[in-house]
Design a protein around this motif. Structure first.
Motif, short mmCIF file in Angstrom:
data_model
loop_
_atom_site.label_atom_id
_atom_site.label_comp_id
_atom_site.label_asym_id
_atom_site.label_seq_id
_atom_site.Cartn_x
_atom_site.Cartn_y
_atom_site.Cartn_z
N THR A 1 0.70 -1.36 -0.66
CA THR A 1 0.30 0.23 0.17
C THR A 1 0.45 1.59 0.20
O THR A 1 1.76 1.30 0.89
CB THR A 1 -0.64 -0.29 1.10
N VAL A 2 0.57 2.11 -1.15
CA VAL A 2 1.25 3.40 -0.64
C VAL A 2 0.03 4.50 -0.99
O VAL A 2 -1.56 4.67 -1.10
CB VAL A 2 2.33 3.62 -1.81
N PHE A 3 0.83 5.59 -0.55
CA PHE A 3 -0.22 6.93 -0.12
C PHE A 3 -0.36 7.82 -1.55
O PHE A 3 0.67 7.77 -2.31
CB PHE A 3 0.21 7.71 0.55
N LYS A 4 -1.22 8.12 -1.95
CA LYS A 4 -1.04 8.86 -3.25
C LYS A 4 0.19 9.92 -3.20
O LYS A 4 0.47 10.47 -2.76
CB LYS A 4 -2.64 9.88 -3.28
N ASN A 5 0.94 9.48 -4.93
CA ASN A 5 1.74 10.22 -5.06
C ASN A 5 3.15 10.67 -4.11
O ASN A 5 4.17 11.15 -4.77
CB ASN A 5 1.68 12.09 -5.53
N ILE A 6 2.71 9.45 -3.60
CA ILE A 6 4.31 8.95 -2.31
C ILE A 6 5.16 7.58 -3.47
O ILE A 6 4.44 6.59 -3.59
CB ILE A 6 4.04 8.80 -1.23
N GLY A 7 6.25 7.72 -3.94
CA GLY A 7 6.69 6.69 -4.43
C GLY A 7 7.11 5.60 -3.52
O GLY A 7 7.09 5.02 -2.45
N SER A 8 6.74 3.62 -4.23
CA SER A 8 6.62 2.81 -3.58
C SER A 8 8.28 2.47 -3.45
O SER A 8 9.81 2.79 -3.87
CB SER A 8 6.01 1.96 -4.78
N SER A 9 7.96 0.94 -2.55
CA SER A 9 9.39 0.42 -2.45
C SER A 9 9.85 -0.46 -3.88
O SER A 9 9.14 -0.36 -5.10
CB SER A 9 9.80 -0.26 -1.82
#
Length: 504
Positions: free
Chosen positions: A43-51
């Motif tokens: 899960t990621v927050f909107k507009n925050i890059g994932s691992s």
């Protein structure tokens, strides 16, 4: 000479046989194998890059093959990006004529940055797939990411291009003051459970204002971020008892990386700082983890801070750092801190009942509890410790000594432990640590017996009837309900948890 010539010829043969500059390849036939057929990017927050996640592709055949195309199904519009054996291709989306040798493999690394509007509105999943070849030879690996919406709070940009700042301990840091009449977010001093919050920099609570965190609120701090409660301002954390492992009614403070890899990594954000002169604080049912210092109190000598049913884990320095503060704590659990789980310095007034202060940080210098009436560099350097009382508590950890007193005789140093399980080197001759004979400071101390916590590595400090803390508490100090709302019996168990069947 002939011997050296023979070695020279052999070297040439080996060099030419192992350094081919071209390959006779055949077209891929759709028989590639993959380390996984679906990549879940957490899960990621909107507009925050994932691992970054890895897929390994295998060629099990005896032939060197050429894969005509490796691409994302959504092409250049995809929110995913990848590298193929270190190559970036066309914007990380499309790769042509990729060679894969016989009995060999290649690595694909994939990541994403997506907005909530990119996700499926029904389930908030953003999906795509990596395609290998096309037509009858088409093979694919699915990509799945859950995009979570949030309220983002951050410093504004000044006209000169610099970020908004606030002062903490006389220093300018990236930060902003929460606004009860913000044009976009409304009242920023009330945190609800409707959406999670993501904070960049320090979120400040202005003078004479109160910030409230309602039951179920989720707050995620970016790196080098925190919460700062200014003088004359107040903090109210109003979590309530939860009935499931999801802690649905708990208030949770943690970092903003949601991937499971980051679940227990310390130091992802800074601290909650209650400034000198802030007042009327109440903390109930808070879970705080992965900070540098969890809760930092400075000169809270006017009003008593109430902390109940609170868990603090995985902090680089301290779980609670109190400097000349007044704290009444009940059902607190702290573990995994680099310096001390609880550190009360420069005096103050403290009472802790049915608390579990443990420390399994992997070094030999940490403590579970540290008490001091001094502070280097302060004026004066000593300040009275008027009270530090521990009733029905557990003070334990991985070191030989988990309890430390740093005492100046220039000012009062008043402390008492009643009905506590304590880990300390029992052979010491130091008069401050005579747990069996010093009745002024120690009563009914259980020394160096294992409390048999359920699972320390998972921060589960439940006990059962085999624990040395079972039924060893004093009824005079009982808190009727434990940290999860279970009813305590008489005599009560030590620590924050009443004994029961271990959790699943």
């Amino acid at each position: 000479m002939r011997h050296y010539f023979a070695l020279f010829i052999l070297g040439l043969i080996l060099a030419f046989s192992s350094c081919r500059t071209d390959f006779d390849t055949v077209a891929s036939t759709g028989d590639l194998k993959f380390s996984q057929d679906t990549v879940y990017l957490d899960t990621v927050f909107k507009n925050i890059g994932s691992s970054t996640y890895q897929v390994k592709v295998y060629n099990r055949s005896k032939n060197d093959i050429s894969i005509p195309i490796i691409q994302l199904k959504k092409g250049l519009n995809s929110k995913y990006r990848m590298t193929v054996d270190g190559m970036t291709g066309n914007n990380g989306k499309i790769f042509n004529n990729v060679t894969l040798l016989a009995k060999d493999s290649l690595y694909i690394f994939v990541e994403t940055t997506a907005d909530i509007t990119d996700a499926n509105p029904a389930d908030f999943l953003y999906t795509d797939e990596i395609q290998f070849d096309s037509g009858v030879n088409l093979q694919q690996v699915a990509l799945v990411t859950l995009i979570q919406d949030a309220v983002f709070l951050y410093p504004k940009q000044n006209p000169d291009g610099t970020k908004e700042k606030i002062k903490i301990d006389g220093k300018d840091v990236d930060g902003f003051y929460l606004d009860e009449n913000d044009a976009v977010n409304g009242n920023e001093l009330i945190f609800t459970k409707q959406k999670p919050y993501v904070i960049y920099g320090y979120a400040g609570v202005p003078e004479n204002k109160t910030v409230t965190f309602e039951a179920g609120a989720r707050v995620h701090f970016h790196a080098n971020s925190g919460l700062y409660v200014d003088k004359k301002a107040s903090l109210q954390i109003s979590g309530t008892k939860s009935t499931t492992e999801n802690l649905e009614n708990e208030v949770i403070f943690e970092g903003d990386r949601l991937e499971s890899l980051y679940a227990d990594i310390p130091g992802q954000w800074n601290s909650v700082i209650l400034a000198d002169g802030s007042t009327n604080h109440s903390i109930n049912h808070l879970t705080l983890k992965n900070a540098v210092t969890g809760l930092s109190f400075k000169n809270q000598d006017a009003t008593t801070v109430s902390i109940k049913n609170t868990q603090i884990y995985n902090c680089v320095e301290y779980g609670i750092l109190a400097q000349n503060a007044r704290i009444a704590g009940e059902n607190i659990v702290i573990n995994y801190t680099g310096v001390a789980s609880l550190s009360c310095v420069y005096g103050g007034n403290y009472s802790f009942t049915h608390c579990t202060f443990n420390n399994n940080w992997q070094n030999s210098t940490h403590f579970a509890v540290n008490l001091s009436n001094t502070l280097a560099g302060a004026t004066p350097e000593t300040n009275p410790l008027t009270q530090a009382t521990f009733n029905n508590c557990i003070i334990y950890g991985s070191n030989t000594n988990e309890f430390n007193l740093n005492k100046s005789t220039a000012v009062p140093f008043v402390y008492q432990l009643n009905n506590c399980l304590l880990k300390f080197n029992s052979s010491t001759t130091n008069p401050d640590y005579q747990f069996k004979t010093d009745a002024v400071h120690y009563n009914q101390i259980i020394l160096n017996e294992n409390p048999k916590f359920y699972n320390v590595s998972q921060n589960k400090f439940n006990i059962d009837k085999t624990s040395s803390a079972f039924a060893k508490g004093n009824q005079a100090y009982i808190i009727p309900l434990d940290i999860i709302g279970a009813t305590r019996t008489s005599p009560p168990d030590l620590g924050a948890y009443q004994s029961a069947i271990f959790p699943k």
